[in-house]
Design a protein around this motif. Structure first.
Motif, mmCIF file in Angstrom:
data_model
loop_
_atom_site.group_PDB
_atom_site.id
_atom_site.type_symbol
_atom_site.label_atom_id
_atom_site.label_comp_id
_atom_site.label_asym_id
_atom_site.label_seq_id
_atom_site.Cartn_x
_atom_site.Cartn_y
_atom_site.Cartn_z
ATOM 1 N N THR A 379 0.795 -1.231 0.000
ATOM 2 C CA THR A 379 0.000 0.000 0.000
ATOM 3 C C THR A 379 0.829 1.284 0.000
ATOM 4 O O THR A 379 0.274 2.363 -0.188
ATOM 5 N N SER A 380 2.141 1.186 0.225
ATOM 6 C CA SER A 380 2.984 2.388 0.275
ATOM 7 C C SER A 380 4.444 1.958 0.136
ATOM 8 O O SER A 380 4.752 0.765 0.232
ATOM 9 N N PRO A 381 5.372 2.910 -0.060
ATOM 10 C CA PRO A 381 6.782 2.523 -0.122
ATOM 11 C C PRO A 381 7.243 1.767 1.122
ATOM 12 O O PRO A 381 7.919 0.749 1.015
ATOM 13 N N THR A 406 3.598 -4.546 -6.391
ATOM 14 C CA THR A 406 3.854 -3.143 -6.091
ATOM 15 C C THR A 406 3.638 -2.416 -7.422
ATOM 16 O O THR A 406 3.032 -2.947 -8.324
ATOM 17 N N ASP A 407 4.124 -1.206 -7.570
ATOM 18 C CA ASP A 407 4.063 -0.529 -8.869
ATOM 19 C C ASP A 407 5.092 0.581 -8.894
ATOM 20 O O ASP A 407 5.744 0.856 -7.883
ATOM 21 N N GLY A 522 -3.860 -1.813 -2.833
ATOM 22 C CA GLY A 522 -2.470 -1.475 -3.072
ATOM 23 C C GLY A 522 -2.140 -0.012 -2.931
ATOM 24 O O GLY A 522 -2.587 0.673 -2.006
ATOM 25 N N SER A 523 -1.370 0.506 -3.890
ATOM 26 C CA SER A 523 -0.677 1.789 -3.758
ATOM 27 C C SER A 523 -1.575 3.015 -3.779
ATOM 28 O O SER A 523 -1.103 4.114 -3.518
ATOM 29 N N THR A 524 -2.852 2.862 -4.090
ATOM 30 C CA THR A 524 -3.747 4.027 -4.115
ATOM 31 C C THR A 524 -4.208 4.428 -2.716
ATOM 32 O O THR A 524 -4.962 5.398 -2.572
ATOM 33 N N TYR A 525 -3.765 3.712 -1.694
ATOM 34 C CA TYR A 525 -4.266 3.966 -0.336
ATOM 35 C C TYR A 525 -4.124 5.430 0.077
ATOM 36 O O TYR A 525 -5.073 6.042 0.565
ATOM 37 N N GLY A 526 -2.933 6.010 -0.107
ATOM 38 C CA GLY A 526 -2.708 7.372 0.353
ATOM 39 C C GLY A 526 -3.625 8.375 -0.308
ATOM 40 O O GLY A 526 -4.176 9.269 0.350
ATOM 41 N N HIS A 527 -3.829 8.237 -1.611
ATOM 42 C CA HIS A 527 -4.695 9.168 -2.335
ATOM 43 C C HIS A 527 -6.159 8.983 -1.934
ATOM 44 O O HIS A 527 -6.893 9.964 -1.747
ATOM 45 N N LEU A 528 -6.585 7.731 -1.803
ATOM 46 C CA LEU A 528 -7.977 7.482 -1.426
ATOM 47 C C LEU A 528 -8.241 7.916 0.008
ATOM 48 O O LEU A 528 -9.306 8.462 0.313
ATOM 49 N N TYR A 529 -7.272 7.701 0.889
ATOM 50 C CA TYR A 529 -7.433 8.132 2.281
ATOM 51 C C TYR A 529 -7.525 9.659 2.362
ATOM 52 O O TYR A 529 -8.372 10.213 3.065
ATOM 53 N N SER A 530 -6.667 10.345 1.611
ATOM 54 C CA SER A 530 -6.694 11.814 1.612
ATOM 55 C C SER A 530 -8.018 12.333 1.056
ATOM 56 O O SER A 530 -8.596 13.299 1.583
ATOM 57 N N ALA A 531 -8.510 11.697 -0.004
ATOM 58 C CA ALA A 531 -9.800 12.109 -0.571
ATOM 59 C C ALA A 531 -10.921 11.880 0.426
ATOM 60 O O ALA A 531 -11.819 12.729 0.579
ATOM 61 N N MET A 532 -10.880 10.741 1.113
ATOM 62 C CA MET A 532 -11.899 10.466 2.121
ATOM 63 C C MET A 532 -11.901 11.540 3.210
ATOM 64 O O MET A 532 -12.954 12.032 3.622
ATOM 65 N N GLU A 533 -10.716 11.909 3.690
ATOM 66 C CA GLU A 533 -10.637 12.910 4.753
ATOM 67 C C GLU A 533 -11.154 14.274 4.293
ATOM 68 O O GLU A 533 -11.813 14.989 5.057
ATOM 69 N N GLU A 534 -10.865 14.635 3.040
ATOM 70 C CA GLU A 534 -11.397 15.900 2.531
ATOM 71 C C GLU A 534 -12.918 15.856 2.417
ATOM 72 O O GLU A 534 -13.609 16.837 2.727
ATOM 73 N N LEU A 535 -13.446 14.737 1.977
ATOM 74 C CA LEU A 535 -14.902 14.593 1.875
ATOM 75 C C LEU A 535 -15.553 14.657 3.253
ATOM 76 O O LEU A 535 -16.605 15.292 3.424
#
Length: 616
Positions: A379-381, A406-407, A522-535
């Motif tokens: 999910t992250s480096p 990973t990606d 996987g690696s989209t966790y940080g972006h999805l978490y940040s979007a959730m918090e903004e919402l």
């Protein structure tokens, strides 16, 4: 005048370094992020490499970027837009300005904005700032190349070598802007160029010159900035990329299991750094082989596994295609093998330096016959360490190949990582033969609790056996074409994978009363978490479930997905996770958010799209 310059404290900032692929932007960004991680800041980085091997100097296609997001606390993404943009030439300004906030500070090397430079960057006039609508008051325009040449005059360096130091001047200027301790930078350079101390000292001199330039002229900014760390857990920290974390995780797993680590690999972007890193650690008993092709890379690892090693092979999507027949040999032989797929843009050669999540269904299904394999997605480096450690643990305890996804985004990106202590890591107990089996051992005798067969190493007296690519009798281990036996063996191999225990799926955010559940992997966790918090900050009831274990799925998957009125699966492909979940959860029909751009999600775009779903 220096006393009047204000020092402001920030919670977070995003800096983007950009220039020609030979301008050292990746190094400058790496040093700045390493220094930030060392002082306890949260970081997330995004190296944005050009797809061209070496584009013409000053061309639009040859621009290399490195973005780092630094925060007082935990940082989840590299940031959508930067607060500071370093543009080393006209092409960098032209292509990278779209990643800058409207109020961003822009640092440029005016020596690289001559008539020919502007022509290569396709500017129509010599008023490049006006042409792009950039306020000159936000631009730190400095004759960077000239000052570097003056700084190194008399150093004995040739002109080409002098120009390679330009990135260090820009780094020094950025370090001044954010009150970074240059001693940390100096230590990094002396360590990196330990065998070339004069090169190190010349670079240190240029860094100091960039710092002094900012200090003496204030670089046209009203203040400098400081980002203090908050809630730092005691321990030793470093800035680590996903590929390096993967290598370290394999070393730690081998040490914990009491096994020798073997990596059979073939160089491929963006996975090669795993091979490079592991090759440095012969002192830890690590064996690496750079093979002649992808097939032999995987086959050599299978041989090492048969001989009793913790075996791994690393590659990207095209290499998984080539390795598939060998992977299936590990499936039918039930040999432990860690297969690392650092995903990149496809199909075919596709986008070698860009990132996607498009290998999921290949990892799940991309082999002939019934060939189930556990699949894990980091999910992250920093999670690459934990994910590959878990993959190794599953492989040797359940005697199965395991694919780790990973990606390019998290493999080349980095984050601040606290080095774990070995005693903190879970035990790894290889599922080996027991004394009672000596003299009557057959290779497919199974542990009734896990369904895993028992692992015997060739040469062990009393445990003689044969493995191979032909189906075997489950009782005797002899070659068998019996239809009933084949049916039983297919079911046993599938059942063994299905019974592997994995952690339950966790839900972040408004887990009890969300109107919308965001699902990713996987690696989209940080972006999805940040979007959730903004919402959530905007008043929406939103939750997030991020899959790390994909096969087998967590036991509570169906319960979680059915709990919410509306579910959206967001992934960087055209719907592969959504298809897998629909196949495994009866009646599950999610909304989908899909992108295949070779770039990470943009949080602001996610928020806009998900907000409209949340309102329905």
């Amino acid at each position: 005048m220096a006393e009047k310059l204000e020092v402001k404290e920030l919670d977070q900032v995003v800096v983007r370094f950009s220039g020609d692929s030979g301008d050292g932007m990746q190094l400058a960004g790496n040093i700045f992020s390493t220094v930030s991680a060392t002082v306890g800041n949260g970081i997330s980085t995004f190296p944005d490499y050009p797809a061209d091997i070496r584009a013409p100097q000053g061309s639009l296609t040859g621009v290399s970027g490195f973005q780092v997001h630094i925060g007082a606390g935990r940082v989840y993404t590299p940031g959508d837009l930067c607060d500071v943009l370093v543009a080393m030439n006209a092409a960098a300004l032209k292509t990278q300005y779209r990643f800058a906030k409207p109020q961003a500070t822009i640092i440029i090397d005016t020596d690289s904005f001559g008539a020919k430079d502007l022509e290569k960057a396709q500017f129509g006039t010599d008023d490049y700032l006006g042409e792009m609508g950039i306020d000159p008051d936000r631009v730190v325009a400095c004759p960077l190349t000239t000052m570097v040449k003056d700084c190194l005059a008399g150093s004995g360096m040739d002109n080409k070598s002098v120009l390679k130091c330009r990135n260090m001047f820009a780094l020094g200027l950025v370090c001044w802007l954010f009150n970074r301790d240059l001693e940390l930078v100096n230590n990094y350079l002396r360590d990196k160029f330990a065998k070339k101390p004069q090169i190190a000292e010349n670079n240190i001199k240029v860094v100091q010159a960039g710092y002094d330039y900012g200090h003496n002229v204030h670089a046209g900014v009203p203040a400098t900035y400081r980002i203090e760390s908050k809630d730092k857990v005691p321990g030793r920290y470093m800035d680590i990329t996903g590929n390096k974390a993967t290598a370290y995780g394999l070393i730690a797993a081998a040490e914990k299991a009491g096994m020798q680590l073997f990596l059979g690999s073939y160089p491929i972007t963006p996975a090669t750094d795993i091979l490079h890193e592991l090759a440095k650690h012969k002192s830890c008993g690590v064996k690496t082989v750079q093979c002649e092709d992808e097939i032999s890379g995987c086959a050599s690892a299978i041989g090492a596994s048969f001989a009793g090693a913790l075996a791994a092979t690393s590659t990207s999507g095209p290499g998984i295609c080539l390795k598939s027949e060998a992977i299936n040999l590990a499936v039918i032989d039930e040999l432990p093998l860690v297969i690392i797929d650092v995903q990149r843009g496809g199909p075919s050669t596709g986008l070698p330096t860009k990132s996607e999540q498009t290998d999921l269904l290949q990892a799940l299904y991309g082999r002939n016959g019934e060939s189930p394999i556990p699949v894990i997605a980091a999910t992250s480096p920093t999670d690459c360490f934990d994910a590959v450690y878990s993959a190794a643990k599953i492989a040797v305890e359940h005697l199965t190949p395991v694919i780790l996804l990973t990606d390019a985004f998290i493999a080349n990106g980095s984050a601040a990582w606290r080095l774990p202590m070995m005693e903190e890591l879970p035990a790894i107990r290889p599922h080996r033969v027991v004394e009672e089996q000596k003299g009557n051992y057959t290779p497919y005798e199974r542990d009734p609790e896990t369904g895993a067969r028992y692992w015997a190493v060739p040469g062990q007296e009393g445990y003689t056996h044969i493995l191979g690519g032909l189906e075997k009798d489950g009782r005797t281990g002899a070659i068998s074409t019996n239809p009933e036996n084949h049916d039983i063996m297919c079911r046993l191999r599938a059942d063994k994978v299905a019974r592997i225990p994995v952690p339950d799926l966790e839900v972040d955010g408004d887990r009890d009363d969300a109107d919308l559940l965001i699902v990713g992997f996987g690696s989209t966790y940080g972006h999805l978490y940040s979007a959730m918090e903004e919402l959530r900050a905007d008043g929406h009831k939103v939750a997030l479930a991020q899959f790390k274990y994909i096969n087998p799925l967590p036991r509570n998957t169906a319960e979680v997905l059915r709990r919410y009125r509306k579910v959206v699966v967001a992934e960087q492909n055209l719907g592969q996770l959504a298809a897998w979940l629909r196949a495994n959860v009866d009646g599950f029909v999610p909304e989908q958010y899909n992108e295949v751009k070779g770039q990470p999600f943009v949080v602001s775009e996610l928020v806009k799209a998900l907000a409209s779903l949340a309102k329905k």
